[in-house]
Motif scaffolding. Structure first.
Motif, short mmCIF file in Angstrom:
data_model
loop_
_atom_site.label_atom_id
_atom_site.label_comp_id
_atom_site.label_asym_id
_atom_site.label_seq_id
_atom_site.Cartn_x
_atom_site.Cartn_y
_atom_site.Cartn_z
N HIS A 190 1.07 -1.09 -0.23
CA HIS A 190 -0.45 -0.06 -0.13
C HIS A 190 0.56 0.90 -0.16
CE1 HIS A 190 -3.67 -2.31 1.24
NE2 HIS A 190 -2.90 -3.48 1.35
N MET A 241 -9.96 3.53 -0.37
CA MET A 241 -8.66 2.87 0.62
C MET A 241 -8.52 4.71 1.34
SD MET A 241 -6.12 0.21 1.13
CE MET A 241 -4.77 0.94 2.09
N HIS A 301 -8.83 -0.26 -3.75
CA HIS A 301 -7.56 0.53 -3.65
C HIS A 301 -8.40 2.17 -3.50
CE1 HIS A 301 -4.58 3.03 -4.50
NE2 HIS A 301 -5.18 3.03 -5.64
N CYS A 308 -4.68 5.88 0.20
CA CYS A 308 -4.19 5.21 -0.43
C CYS A 308 -2.92 5.68 -1.99
CB CYS A 308 -4.34 3.58 -0.48
SG CYS A 308 -3.42 2.33 -1.13
N GLU A 329 -1.50 3.12 -3.92
CA GLU A 329 -0.52 2.24 -4.42
C GLU A 329 -1.15 1.15 -4.84
OE1 GLU A 329 2.90 1.30 -5.14
OE2 GLU A 329 1.97 0.33 -6.97
N MET A 330 -1.24 1.13 -5.83
CA MET A 330 -2.61 -0.10 -7.09
C MET A 330 -2.97 -1.27 -5.50
SD MET A 330 -4.92 0.81 -8.83
CE MET A 330 -5.60 -1.33 -9.21
N CYS A 331 -4.11 -1.55 -5.09
CA CYS A 331 -3.36 -2.55 -3.94
C CYS A 331 -4.55 -3.38 -4.16
CB CYS A 331 -2.95 -2.13 -2.39
SG CYS A 331 -5.06 -0.69 -1.98
CU LIG Z 1 -4.22 1.16 -2.51
#
Ligand SMILES: [Cu+2]
Length: 252
Positions: free
Chosen positions: A154, A200, A197, A189, A191-193
């Motif tokens: 993340h 988030m 995502h 967030c 970062e592609m999670c």
């Molecule tokens: Cu994310």
């Protein structure tokens, strides 16, 4: 009004923005020069009736000058960026001010958990205050964070603080910030999670020392209330009593 940057709410925001502008101006300058030269050549030497292409062998020294002079100028700009970047990096990453406040940030698909030290100022003690999706910090206080992830990568991004730090599963990554203005700001967030995502999100509430202490006291009081409620023996009468009262009202 639409502004170029988000608000500056940390001690490092100004430095990061200056760096961003320096890189944008330098790269922008060379972009304009290169595109202008290209377009000029294309139009100046375009195909015209009656003009015949000539075979020119050229002059070696002039050709080399056309390559090496622009390369030298660009290397100078590159060194300029490197010097500025290194000094900002050192100030932010290496010379961190001593912590006056600590917080642990735990990421997971797809929410945030913030662990604040309680009145003792230490993490991992019984008085820690845990919140979901809402971080509390006091203004003008160097705050160190420990960032963890429970599942995938993340990224703890607070645009107004100009912070963007990956959270890596299995590692504890530390960093710091010092908020300079009170208010509620976005955490996202970055970062592609996974599929959640985009949802988030969280907030950071920057408050005065007094308000921070008040929030801490009320969080502790609330927790004690929950512990008391959980420990109280549940009787048929108490269930009946609760069911006749509105949620949030006085259930006694
Ligand atoms: Cu994310």
């Amino acid at each position: 009004m639409l502004s170029l940057f988000p608000e500056q709410v940390s001690t490092i925001s100004g430095e990061i923005d200056s760096l961003f502008m320096l890189i944008t101006y330098l790269v922008g300058f060379w972009f304009v020069v290169a595109e202008a030269a290209l377009l000029y050549m294309v139009f100046r030497h375009r195909r015209k009736p009656g003009s015949k292409a000539q075979y020119i062998e050229g002059n070696n020294r002039r050709q080399l000058a056309w390559v090496f002079v622009p390369v030298a100028l660009i290397v100078i700009c590159d060194l300029w960026i490197d010097i500025e970047t290194t000094s900002v990096w050192n100030r932010i990453k290496l010379e961190r001010p001593p912590a006056e406040q600590k917080v642990r940030v735990i990421t997971q698909q797809w929410s945030w958990m913030f662990i604040h030290p309680g009145p003792d100022g230490q993490l991992d003690t019984a008085d820690d205050i845990v919140t979901a999706n809402e971080l509390h910090v006091s203004v003008n206080t160097p705050t160190h964070y420990e960032l963890e992830s429970r599942d995938v990568v993340h990224n703890f991004s607070v645009p107004v603080f100009r912070i963007k730090q990956d959270a890596i599963p299995g590692r504890v990554i530390s960093g710091w910030f010092e908020a300079t203005r009170t208010g509620r700001y976005d955490i996202q967030c970055a970062e592609m999670c996974g599929i959640g995502h985009g949802l988030m999100r969280a907030s950071v509430v920057v408050e005065t020392q007094d308000n921070y202490e008040q929030w801490m006291a009320s969080a502790i009081q609330e927790r004690q209330g929950l512990v008391f409620a959980a420990n109280r023996p549940t009787t048929f009468a108490s269930l009946l009593n609760r069911s006749f009262h509105k949620p949030g009202g006085n259930n006694e």
